[in-house]
Design a protein around this motif. Structure first.
Motif, PDB file in Angstrom:
ATOM      1  N   ILE A 229      11.363  -4.709  -2.783  1.00  0.00           N
ATOM      2  CA  ILE A 229      10.501  -5.843  -3.125  1.00  0.00           C
ATOM      3  C   ILE A 229       9.946  -6.500  -1.862  1.00  0.00           C
ATOM      4  CG2 ILE A 229      10.441  -8.111  -4.236  1.00  0.00           C
ATOM      5  CD1 ILE A 229      12.680  -7.084  -6.106  1.00  0.00           C
ATOM      6  N   GLU A 230      10.821  -6.702  -0.864  1.00  0.00           N
ATOM      7  CA  GLU A 230      10.377  -7.324   0.387  1.00  0.00           C
ATOM      8  C   GLU A 230       9.319  -6.469   1.076  1.00  0.00           C
ATOM      9  OE1 GLU A 230      14.088  -7.720   2.331  1.00  0.00           O
ATOM     10  OE2 GLU A 230      14.663  -9.558   1.275  1.00  0.00           O
ATOM     11  N   ARG A 231       9.473  -5.153   0.966  1.00  0.00           N
ATOM     12  CA  ARG A 231       8.479  -4.266   1.571  1.00  0.00           C
ATOM     13  C   ARG A 231       7.133  -4.392   0.850  1.00  0.00           C
ATOM     14  NH1 ARG A 231       9.411   2.178   2.885  1.00  0.00           N
ATOM     15  NH2 ARG A 231       7.368   2.572   3.794  1.00  0.00           N
ATOM     16  N   CYS A 232       7.174  -4.533  -0.469  1.00  0.00           N
ATOM     17  CA  CYS A 232       5.926  -4.711  -1.223  1.00  0.00           C
ATOM     18  C   CYS A 232       5.242  -6.026  -0.864  1.00  0.00           C
ATOM     19  CB  CYS A 232       6.214  -4.683  -2.724  1.00  0.00           C
ATOM     20  SG  CYS A 232       6.706  -3.066  -3.358  1.00  0.00           S
ATOM     21  N   LEU A 233       6.025  -7.036  -0.478  1.00  0.00           N
ATOM     22  CA  LEU A 233       5.482  -8.354  -0.179  1.00  0.00           C
ATOM     23  C   LEU A 233       5.174  -8.554   1.301  1.00  0.00           C
ATOM     24  CD1 LEU A 233       7.828 -10.533  -2.426  1.00  0.00           C
ATOM     25  CD2 LEU A 233       5.429 -10.021  -2.828  1.00  0.00           C
ATOM     26  N   ALA A 234       5.357  -7.503   2.111  1.00  0.00           N
ATOM     27  CA  ALA A 234       5.131  -7.641   3.553  1.00  0.00           C
ATOM     28  C   ALA A 234       3.697  -8.064   3.846  1.00  0.00           C
ATOM     29  CB  ALA A 234       5.438  -6.322   4.258  1.00  0.00           C
ATOM     30  N   LYS A 235       3.532  -8.956   4.848  1.00  0.00           N
ATOM     31  CA  LYS A 235       2.199  -9.440   5.208  1.00  0.00           C
ATOM     32  C   LYS A 235       1.350  -8.333   5.830  1.00  0.00           C
ATOM     33  CE  LYS A 235       3.000 -13.718   4.024  1.00  0.00           C
ATOM     34  NZ  LYS A 235       2.437 -14.250   2.784  1.00  0.00           N
ATOM     35  N   GLU A 236       1.962  -7.563   6.719  1.00  0.00           N
ATOM     36  CA  GLU A 236       1.214  -6.520   7.413  1.00  0.00           C
ATOM     37  C   GLU A 236       1.079  -5.288   6.522  1.00  0.00           C
ATOM     38  OE1 GLU A 236       0.291  -8.554  10.856  1.00  0.00           O
ATOM     39  OE2 GLU A 236      -0.285  -6.509  10.304  1.00  0.00           O
ATOM     40  N   PRO A 237      -0.116  -4.765   6.326  1.00  0.00           N
ATOM     41  CA  PRO A 237      -0.290  -3.554   5.505  1.00  0.00           C
ATOM     42  C   PRO A 237       0.551  -2.376   5.990  1.00  0.00           C
ATOM     43  CG  PRO A 237      -2.408  -4.593   5.925  1.00  0.00           C
ATOM     44  CD  PRO A 237      -1.407  -5.323   6.772  1.00  0.00           C
ATOM     45  N   ARG A 238       0.700  -2.262   7.295  1.00  0.00           N
ATOM     46  CA  ARG A 238       1.465  -1.123   7.832  1.00  0.00           C
ATOM     47  C   ARG A 238       2.938  -1.192   7.458  1.00  0.00           C
ATOM     48  NH1 ARG A 238       4.287  -2.542  12.458  1.00  0.00           N
ATOM     49  NH2 ARG A 238       3.736  -4.541  13.401  1.00  0.00           N
ATOM     50  N   ASP A 239       3.410  -2.398   7.085  1.00  0.00           N
ATOM     51  CA  ASP A 239       4.809  -2.560   6.708  1.00  0.00           C
ATOM     52  C   ASP A 239       5.050  -2.320   5.224  1.00  0.00           C
ATOM     53  OD1 ASP A 239       5.220  -5.352   8.997  1.00  0.00           O
ATOM     54  OD2 ASP A 239       5.479  -3.202   9.320  1.00  0.00           O
ATOM     55  N   ARG A 240       3.962  -2.136   4.446  1.00  0.00           N
ATOM     56  CA  ARG A 240       4.098  -1.901   3.015  1.00  0.00           C
ATOM     57  C   ARG A 240       4.073  -0.395   2.733  1.00  0.00           C
ATOM     58  NH1 ARG A 240       0.358  -6.484   2.841  1.00  0.00           N
ATOM     59  NH2 ARG A 240      -1.412  -5.100   2.415  1.00  0.00           N
ATOM     60  N   TYR A 241       4.285  -0.030   1.474  1.00  0.00           N
ATOM     61  CA  TYR A 241       4.209   1.373   1.084  1.00  0.00           C
ATOM     62  C   TYR A 241       2.772   1.870   1.254  1.00  0.00           C
ATOM     63  CZ  TYR A 241       8.844   1.023  -1.002  1.00  0.00           C
ATOM     64  OH  TYR A 241      10.181   0.854  -1.189  1.00  0.00           O
ATOM     65  N   GLU A 242       2.641   3.118   1.690  1.00  0.00           N
ATOM     66  CA  GLU A 242       1.310   3.694   1.866  1.00  0.00           C
ATOM     67  C   GLU A 242       0.643   4.002   0.527  1.00  0.00           C
ATOM     68  OE1 GLU A 242       0.886   5.716   6.210  1.00  0.00           O
ATOM     69  OE2 GLU A 242       1.167   7.031   4.503  1.00  0.00           O
ATOM     70  N   SER A 243       1.456   4.272  -0.483  1.00  0.00           N
ATOM     71  CA  SER A 243       0.892   4.605  -1.785  1.00  0.00           C
ATOM     72  C   SER A 243       1.863   4.199  -2.880  1.00  0.00           C
ATOM     73  CB  SER A 243       0.608   6.114  -1.882  1.00  0.00           C
ATOM     74  OG  SER A 243       1.832   6.833  -1.901  1.00  0.00           O
ATOM     75  N   THR A 244       1.337   4.075  -4.101  1.00  0.00           N
ATOM     76  CA  THR A 244       2.211   3.771  -5.229  1.00  0.00           C
ATOM     77  C   THR A 244       3.135   4.952  -5.530  1.00  0.00           C
ATOM     78  OG1 THR A 244       0.442   4.515  -6.706  1.00  0.00           O
ATOM     79  CG2 THR A 244       0.643   2.132  -6.313  1.00  0.00           C
ATOM     80  N   ARG A 245       2.742   6.142  -5.089  1.00  0.00           N
ATOM     81  CA  ARG A 245       3.628   7.291  -5.287  1.00  0.00           C
ATOM     82  C   ARG A 245       4.905   7.123  -4.467  1.00  0.00           C
ATOM     83  NH1 ARG A 245       4.034  12.306  -7.119  1.00  0.00           N
ATOM     84  NH2 ARG A 245       5.246  13.820  -5.937  1.00  0.00           N
ATOM     85  N   ASP A 246       4.755   6.656  -3.220  1.00  0.00           N
ATOM     86  CA  ASP A 246       5.940   6.412  -2.389  1.00  0.00           C
ATOM     87  C   ASP A 246       6.839   5.357  -3.028  1.00  0.00           C
ATOM     88  OD1 ASP A 246       4.137   6.776   0.737  1.00  0.00           O
ATOM     89  OD2 ASP A 246       5.174   8.254  -0.490  1.00  0.00           O
ATOM     90  N   LEU A 247       6.207   4.304  -3.566  1.00  0.00           N
ATOM     91  CA  LEU A 247       6.979   3.264  -4.244  1.00  0.00           C
ATOM     92  C   LEU A 247       7.686   3.839  -5.467  1.00  0.00           C
ATOM     93  CD1 LEU A 247       7.843   0.353  -4.853  1.00  0.00           C
ATOM     94  CD2 LEU A 247       5.612   0.003  -5.930  1.00  0.00           C
ATOM     95  N   PHE A 248       6.965   4.637  -6.239  1.00  0.00           N
ATOM     96  CA  PHE A 248       7.549   5.260  -7.433  1.00  0.00           C
ATOM     97  C   PHE A 248       8.767   6.113  -7.081  1.00  0.00           C
ATOM     98  CE2 PHE A 248       7.596   9.393  -9.668  1.00  0.00           C
ATOM     99  CZ  PHE A 248       8.098   8.969 -10.889  1.00  0.00           C
TER     100      PHE A 248
END
Length: 680
Positions: free
Chosen positions: A36-55
């Motif tokens: 969840i914290e990764r999804c809410l990260a301010k910097e785009p580079r700190d978030r998942y690259e794709s919803t597939r990675d999140l899945f």
């Protein structure tokens, strides 16, 4: 619930851009909180690259939770299906020993279970070029590239002397020996000028960092740290900061920064990676641009974790976990690619030797770079990312016996595969040991006529077996089962004839390590870790009994296990030196410091034997249990010091005739290779 709730949409947008979301409920499982914290990260580079990675991340967490729930509700399978996997190590203490899937050279991690979320298919290796880099007779390690990528500094052991600092220019086949220190040294990296190597010297004082010119000369003291180096450390590329993972005044393990180097340590904040203990061999490195620190460590969760730390510390960009599917084995060694994003690390996809892998710290995608039958470790990448130096280990393990009167050593079992941790039955010519001769790790029995047979077999990647101890009449075996997935290490007891095992104790809060039987077979003595404290314990050998603390908060210096005397009146253990304790917990007799790697009593219980490395010799000696005086029997010869992949598990096991000790040896040599043509 929305992360940001405001009366007006403009205020919501402002909060999304400038504010941190409120803390998540601590009851939420940690992996899900990190997601969840990764999804809410301010910097785009700190978030998942794709919803597939999140899945894929969420699917893994769901499946892993289901497996864990099922495992916790099921009893351990019968003895014939106990399954091995490498163990997490014991907590890092001031003592030298640790339970680690590591053997000789201190940097060789054993196989693990790969649970990575992306494909492990290997790339086309037809363009690879392997070049021998350093093959000194005594081994070599710790390679560091110069800033211009034209030279490599490393440590090597030539002609039997302590390891010295060497430098080899890529356009020269002959290395230059830089140091001639009586105690040896290990490189830490290069100074930014590219003309000096920073290193530690064994003859120096704790906390000192030395410098030597790349053309040779006298070493100079470069920095004095405010405290001795921690369990992992790193120097920034500009040599302005020194990062250390060590215990703070609050007793917690965290990252501390000395910047400029030599100034007082300041705690890295915020520190979501803080833990009560550190297991295995943590790794810490700055990225090439100096803007990130990557920490690999095994902490309170008893699982390997990777944490990415922005540098300098920034309260608005907290460290976060990456590579959540790490293998549950020894802590991977790694180095950064020049893009400050990818890393190359050494790890193992199961019961096979450790190999080199490429991983992306942002997307968590990864793939294997190499394969083979020899383990590959400690990658060091050139500044342009076109070449890497890695270590390849040639290891040898055997079970040997040593004569109490002459120190003569004779091979007992040697198959070319892993053979370790042997233990005689006191009255029968039978001993138990651990081997992987069939592939997975198993406990074997060796009987008269050189008859060998497995009695505890493996069938999966969930557990690791260590330190089998046979009862006096070879009827029962007690051994540690290390389960990295559950974060548990417990003692189990089995009948040598087979059947379902039983837990030896009812202690669900400690990590239990190998030990030895009382002469009458009624009790078992061992060591256990409780809240980062090592305790000497005993328990009735009836199964599921409540253990008793004999002595709390030990400070062992070696990898040996406690040993019960044949007369039953004393238990030998390591607590900053060789000591004896009565089976009722008092009194304690201090025998001094003799440096015993492993211990064993003679048949009368009046002599406590030990072995140690001393001035290049592996000595067998005995200590008078009354006076503490030492008598040296003789040298055991090179390569004959007790050793094991997993520790604490070292024991000198007395043969039934009382004339020799049985133990395992573990030796090896690490050579350096250079790999080119792998980058893409």
């Amino acid at each position: 619930k929305r992360a940001f709730e405001r009366p007006e949409s403009v205020q919501v947008m402002s909060a999304i851009l400038t504010e941190e979301p409120p803390p998540l409920d601590s009851k939420i499982p940690a992996p899900l909180r990190w997601t969840i914290e990764r999804c809410l990260a301010k910097e785009p580079r700190d978030r998942y690259e794709s919803t597939r990675d999140l899945f894929q991340d969420l699917r893994y967490q769901r499946d892993h939770l289901a497996e864990s729930t099922h495992a916790s509700s099921s009893a351990i399978a019968p003895i014939t299906v106990l399954s091995p996997a490498p163990a997490p190590a014991a907590p890092k203490r001031s003592a030298a020993w640790k339970l680690a899937a590591c053997f000789v050279l201190g940097a060789v991690c054993a196989a693990g279970v790969v649970l990575w979320r992306s494909g492990s298919s290997q790339p086309n290796q037809s363009a690879y070029r392997y070049t021998p880099f350093s093959f000194e007779s005594g081994g070599q390690c710790c390679a560091f590239w110069s800033p211009d990528g034209k030279a490599v500094a490393y440590s090597a052991n030539a002609s039997g002397e302590p390891r010295q600092i060497f430098l080899r220019q890529l356009d020269s086949p002959t290395p230059l020996k830089l140091t001639h220190d009586a105690g040896g040294g290990a490189p830490l990296g290069w100074a930014p000028d590219g003309r000096h190597i920073l290193f530690t010297r064994a003859s120096g004082k704790p906390g000192e960092i030395w410098s030597i010119a790349s053309v040779g000369g006298e070493p100079e003291l470069a920095y004095t740290l405010p405290a001795e180096s921690g369990h992992a450390s790193a120097i920034s590329p500009d040599a302005r900061a020194y990062a250390s993972l060590h215990e703070g005044p609050d007793g917690k393990m965290s990252v501390w920064i000395s910047s400029p180097i030599g100034s007082p340590f300041r705690k890295y904040e915020p520190a979501p990676f803080i833990s009560n203990a550190v297991y295995n061999t943590p790794q810490l490195r700055f990225s090439p641009d100096g803007k990130q620190l990557l920490l690999f460590r095994n902490g309170d969760s008893r699982r390997e974790e990777a944490w990415l730390l922005p540098y300098p510390p920034d309260s608005s960009h907290a460290p976060h976990r990456i590579l959540a599917m790490l293998p549950t084995s020894g802590t991977p060694q790694f180095d950064w690619m020049p893009d400050n994003r990818r890393i190359i690390l050494s790890m193992s996809p199961g019961d096979t030797p450790s190999q080199l892998w490429m991983a992306d710290t942002r997307s968590d995608k990864n793939y294997a770079l190499t394969s083979g039958t020899l383990g590959r470790f400690a990658p060091s990448i050139s500044p342009d990312g076109a070449h890497l130096i890695f270590g390849e280990v040639l290891a040898s393990q055997a079970i040997v016996s040593i004569d109490l009167a002459t120190a003569a050593v004779h091979a007992t079992v040697n198959t070319g595969r892993s053979l370790q941790m042997p233990s005689w039955a006191r009255t029968k010519p039978v001993f138990a040991y651990v081997s992987n001769r069939n592939g997975p790790t198993e406990i074997w029995l060796h009987g008269p006529g050189d008859v060998d047979a497995p009695v505890v077999s493996a069938s999966g990647p969930a557990k690791w077996l260590m330190g089998p101890s046979l009862s006096a009449h070879a009827e029962r075996i007690v051994y540690s089962v290390v389960d990295p997935e559950a974060g548990a290490t417990h003692l189990w007891m089995s009948a040598a004839a087979g059947g379902a095992p039983v837990r030896l104790t009812n202690d669900d809060h400690g990590s239990e390590f190998p030990g030895s039987w009382s002469p009458d077979g009624a009790w078992f003595v061992y060591q256990a870790i409780h809240k980062n404290r090592l305790d000497l314990m005993k328990v009735r050998a009836s199964g599921g009994a409540s253990p008793v603390v004999l002595k709390s908060d030990l400070s062992p210096e070696r990898d040996g296990v406690p040993v019960w005397s044949p007369a039953g009146d004393w238990i030998a253990f390591d607590d900053g030196g060789e000591k004896l304790i009565s089976p009722n917990g008092a009194p304690v007799r201090d025998l001094g410091k003799h440096g015993s790697v492993a211990m064993g009593f003679d048949a009368a219980g009046k002599r406590l034997y030990g072995m140690r490395a001393d001035s290049g010799k592996n000595l067998l000696f005995w200590i008078d249990t009354t006076s503490g005086t030492e008598t040296v029997v003789g040298g055991a010869g090179p390569g004959n010091l007790p050793g094991s992949e997993l520790n604490p598990a070292l024991l000198l096991s007395l043969a039934p005739d009382g004339k020799s000790f049985l133990y395992g040896t573990s030796t090896g040599k690490e050579n350096l290779w250079m790999l080119s043509g792998f980058s893409k």
